[in-house]
Design a protein around this motif. Sequence first.
Motif: not given
Length: 369
Positions: A133-155
């Motif tokens: 959680r010290t990575m800014p991108e990790e905060i962005n990932r967790v929060l974006t996923d929490a409010i998304s309606d369709l989640l398209l996953v790569t792996e």
Amino acid sequence: MTHRQQELRLLCVGGARPNFMKLAPLLRALRADSRFHALLVHTGQHYDHQMSGAFFSDLGLPDPDFYLGVGSGSHAQQTAEILKSFEPVMLDAKPDAVLVVGDVNSTLGCALVAAKLCVPVIHAEAGLRSFDRTMPEEINRVLTDAISDLLLVTEPSGLVNLEREGIDGAKVRLVGNLMIDSLRKHVDQARQRRMAERHGLAPGSYGVVTLHRPANVDKPEALQGILEALREIAADVPLVFPVHPRTRAKLPPVSTLDGARLRLLDPLSYIEFLSLMSDAAAVFTDSGGIQEETTVLGIPCFTLRDNTERPITVEQGTNVLAGTTRDSILAAWRKHGLRRPGARTPDLWDGQAAERCLQAIEAHFLSGR
Ligand code: UD1
């Protein structure tokens, strides 16, 4: 503004360099399909020609329909600018859904505006987790996923992570990797560009370096250790280092670094970088996407981090976590060198991810409309 009932009106958002290669195949597929009306928003998080414009032309991205011009700043300032400037666009364009990609501040900012206006959010590259959680991108990932309606996953790790966070599986689809769609489309053209030869290097005889994570470049001691390791590796294999602007600002005077064995370049365009990378013997990087690209190209990758949100690149691909200290990087280099026996390309990293994204969007929003 009016639109036909059956047409899904989508606002597709990009802002920073790693977004553009994910958006390009998706936008191309959406615009070729009459069931969708896709508009492009560029937040302007990255704005230099080398960080943005060159990517639009290399990837054949159309001019944005909306440009927000948010520019640089602290995380709070930049995210606040994104929130303030994206809301009026939403009110004007009245989309049926907003599509965001990746994990940058523009991803989270625009997803948040949409969710607060009760407009569904589609997140491409959902579910990746570094658990740092010290990575800014990790905060962005967790929060974006929490409010998304369709989640398209790569792996597949993304499916596990989202389930663990309690996200309804009906909203989640494994679609593969959009970045690899772009790579497969452009790699032949990139090879013809012969960037290595332009720099006087024989294909397969050199390594490529990229470095831009705040944890690696913002603290002088951390950056110093990495540079020492790279200098030692450069004695074994010459290195070419296109330098991100954040890193350029932190490096010691270029004259003390730049030389025949460790060569510093300005940031490269998408095709130029792909050309240089595809002919490299190895890559040393703290980027996320480059771990994926080297896996598909079969090029040994040393990731200058302690963790990765893309574990499949280590489990199946060519990636090795080399840590961030001089000693850990040199130990990884001496242990693994240029060999990656048994590496393979992950399933669904086949150049068809955009098509599967469209099918997922169609099934979620249009079926039964
Ligand atoms: C951002 C993303 C990161 C991504 C990276 C790719 C976030 C939190 N981080 O990091 O995930 O891997 O982009 O580059 O969103 N600058 C320029 N010209 C530009 C843009 C930036 O010179 O066109 C300089 C500015 O000094 C700026 C600094 O680069 O302050 C950092 O830019 P910023 O957008 O804050 O983050 P990145 O480090 O690029």
